[in-house]
Design an enzyme around this catalytic site. Structure first.
Site, PDB file in Angstrom:
ATOM      1  N   GLY A  36       2.467  -1.931  14.467  1.00 46.57           N
ATOM      2  CA  GLY A  36       2.328  -2.888  13.445  1.00 46.57           C
ATOM      3  C   GLY A  36       1.404  -4.423  13.410  1.00 46.57           C
ATOM      4  O   GLY A  36       1.368  -4.865  15.285  1.00 46.57           O
ATOM      5  N   ILE A  51      15.251  -2.008  13.127  1.00 46.85           N
ATOM      6  CA  ILE A  51      16.561  -2.395  12.405  1.00 46.85           C
ATOM      7  C   ILE A  51      17.657  -1.185  12.834  1.00 46.85           C
ATOM      8  O   ILE A  51      18.646  -0.892  12.547  1.00 46.85           O
ATOM      9  CB  ILE A  51      15.789  -0.958  10.601  1.00 46.85           C
ATOM     10  CG1 ILE A  51      15.242  -0.087  11.782  1.00 46.85           C
ATOM     11  CG2 ILE A  51      15.082  -1.675  10.170  1.00 46.85           C
ATOM     12  CD1 ILE A  51      14.513   1.839  10.649  1.00 46.85           C
ATOM     13  N   PHE A  72       8.560   2.496   5.725  1.00 43.23           N
ATOM     14  CA  PHE A  72       7.658   2.943   6.137  1.00 43.23           C
ATOM     15  C   PHE A  72       7.252   2.853   8.239  1.00 43.23           C
ATOM     16  O   PHE A  72       7.160   3.540   8.832  1.00 43.23           O
ATOM     17  CB  PHE A  72       6.612   2.041   6.092  1.00 43.23           C
ATOM     18  CG  PHE A  72       5.922   2.107   4.685  1.00 43.23           C
ATOM     19  CD1 PHE A  72       5.400   2.919   3.877  1.00 43.23           C
ATOM     20  CD2 PHE A  72       6.688   0.961   3.955  1.00 43.23           C
ATOM     21  CE1 PHE A  72       4.743   2.784   2.639  1.00 43.23           C
ATOM     22  CE2 PHE A  72       6.177   0.619   2.316  1.00 43.23           C
ATOM     23  CZ  PHE A  72       5.244   2.099   1.998  1.00 43.23           C
ATOM     24  N   ASN A  91      13.795   7.178  17.414  1.00 47.25           N
ATOM     25  CA  ASN A  91      12.821   5.499  16.061  1.00 47.25           C
ATOM     26  C   ASN A  91      12.902   6.277  14.722  1.00 47.25           C
ATOM     27  O   ASN A  91      13.483   5.456  13.656  1.00 47.25           O
ATOM     28  CB  ASN A  91      11.105   5.318  16.269  1.00 47.25           C
ATOM     29  CG  ASN A  91      10.846   4.371  15.884  1.00 47.25           C
ATOM     30  OD1 ASN A  91      11.347   3.221  15.655  1.00 47.25           O
ATOM     31  ND2 ASN A  91      10.239   4.763  14.923  1.00 47.25           N
ATOM     32  N   TYR A 140       7.695  15.474  14.996  1.00 49.80           N
ATOM     33  CA  TYR A 140       7.502  14.763  14.273  1.00 49.80           C
ATOM     34  C   TYR A 140       8.139  14.988  13.140  1.00 49.80           C
ATOM     35  O   TYR A 140       9.124  14.508  12.368  1.00 49.80           O
ATOM     36  CB  TYR A 140       6.273  14.645  14.590  1.00 49.80           C
ATOM     37  CG  TYR A 140       6.100  13.606  13.375  1.00 49.80           C
ATOM     38  CD1 TYR A 140       6.031  11.788  12.479  1.00 49.80           C
ATOM     39  CD2 TYR A 140       4.960  14.210  12.585  1.00 49.80           C
ATOM     40  CE1 TYR A 140       6.175  11.006  11.725  1.00 49.80           C
ATOM     41  CE2 TYR A 140       4.123  13.414  11.020  1.00 49.80           C
ATOM     42  CZ  TYR A 140       5.025  11.254  10.870  1.00 49.80           C
ATOM     43  OH  TYR A 140       4.206  11.541   9.567  1.00 49.80           O
ATOM     44  N   ASN A 169      -2.382  13.458   4.796  1.00 45.79           N
ATOM     45  CA  ASN A 169      -3.329  12.460   5.128  1.00 45.79           C
ATOM     46  C   ASN A 169      -3.249  11.304   4.904  1.00 45.79           C
ATOM     47  O   ASN A 169      -4.781  11.238   3.919  1.00 45.79           O
ATOM     48  CB  ASN A 169      -4.556  13.426   6.202  1.00 45.79           C
ATOM     49  CG  ASN A 169      -4.103  14.039   7.007  1.00 45.79           C
ATOM     50  OD1 ASN A 169      -3.040  15.443   6.541  1.00 45.79           O
ATOM     51  ND2 ASN A 169      -3.715  14.004   8.502  1.00 45.79           N
TER      52      ASN A 169
END
Ligand code: UDP
Length: 324
Positions: A36, A51, A72, A91, A140, A169
């Site tokens: 980000g 986190i 997110f 992650n 994923y 998407n």
């Protein structure tokens, strides 16, 4: 409400923060800035924290009376997840587990999770509703499905209520042009097509034109980012009314092939977009289109930007602001 947005510096998270501020919530952002951008965070309370670090995350919870958590923060590249699965399980799954542990410790019981259409794998029918079998075909999707299952257990054991929102998407950009999609490296179709239109990239690669679809290219359901943000607001209203944990599919219910997206982008931008044919990308199902009737019925959610031209236009406005 005091709302913690984990991953608030990313594409979807930053648009979410904007919407929450418009709705007058007190917003706190945690982001490790691995993907980000600090300047995309429009609220004042920002903590550069991963986190997976429970001590640092716990401090944020200790200093703010958090009512709700939106999560997110995750890696999102299907192709990369096939190459480096461990990155995705660490992650996307382990870090989320760490976050949930802290939520249990601080008795924060409402959670909205960014899930994905990738939990379904290859469609057995289309459009895909919530009852569709879940057999992810890439790490994923698997990592996100593992979180969904973990959430069911955390509900049973700790009363942690959650809504998992399975985005198809995510696309487009803030209609006011303040925010947009900024991935580094960019891997998503619409921004890449628009970079080819603006000349930032010499061509767009089509990943496979031998799929079982009318023009041979993959079909996806593109959903505007502000419509996604709206679904999150409704998810919170749903949880605040004391409803049960749930999962909803979010999409427009209409699919566009890679070639149709390129054609629509040529139309919006008025530019000829150079194309390069490429082999298939690992882990890509041929078609992913949402049946979002449940979100409409239960959350009252109805996407506003159903026209692909609007989605591409807003992304094009953002591309034209480069370097932002
Ligand atoms: N795609 C493509 N060329 C690109 C990037 C993506 O042909 O440079 C295709 C990709 O194979 C998929 C669709 O566009 O079929 C959407 O991919 P994207 O990465 O945007 O989203 P995903 O479906 O992986 O979430």
């Amino acid at each position: 409400m005091n709302i913690l947005v984990v991953g608030g510096a990313g594409f979807i998270g930053s648009h979410m923060v904007k919407r929450l501020l418009v709705d007058h919530h007190n917003v706190i952002v945690i982001d490790n800035l691995s993907k980000g951008f600090r300047d995309a965070v429009l609220c004042d309370s920002f903590f550069e924290v991963d986190i997976i670090d429970k001590v640092a995350t716990g401090k944020v919870f200790a200093n703010h009376s958090i009512d709700v958590v939106f999560h997110f923060a995750s890696f999102i590249e299907v192709g990369e997840s096939v190459k480096f699965p461990e990155k995705y399980f660490k992650n996307n799954f382990e870090a989320t587990r760490s976050l949930l542990d802290i939520m249990v410790q601080f008795q924060v019981k409402q959670f909205v999770f960014s899930s994905t259409a990738a939990v379904f794998g290859n469609p057995e029918y289309s459009p895909i509703d919530e009852a569709h079998p879940k057999h992810p075909i890439n790490p994923y999707g698997e990592s996100k499905l593992m979180v969904e299952k973990m959430l069911e257990e955390f509900d049973k054991e700790y009363g942690l209520k959650s809504v998992s929102l399975r985005y198809f998407n995510a696309a487009g950009a803030d209609p006011q042009g303040e925010l947009g999609e900024r991935h580094n490296p960019e891997t998503h179709l619409i921004p890449l097509v628009l970079q080819a239109a603006s000349g930032r990239r010499d061509a767009i690669s089509i990943f496979g034109d031998d799929y079982d679809t009318p023009d041979g290219t993959c079909i996806r359901d593109y959903i505007h980012i502000t419509d996604l943000a709206d679904a999150h607001i409704r998810a919170i209203e749903y949880l605040r009314k004391g409803n049960q944990s749930a999962a909803f599919n979010l999409g427009n219910g209409k699919g566009f092939s890679v070639r149709e997206i390129i054609d629509a982008a040529e139309n919006v931008t008025n530019k000829k977009i150079p194309i390069r044919l490429h082999g298939r990308r690992a882990g890509d199902p041929a078609t992913l289109v949402a049946d979002a009737k449940l979100a409409n019925k239960v959350l009252g959610w109805k996407p506003e930007f159903t026209n692909i031209r609007d989605i591409i236009q807003h992304a094009w406005n953002w591309e034209n602001k480069f370097p932002w």
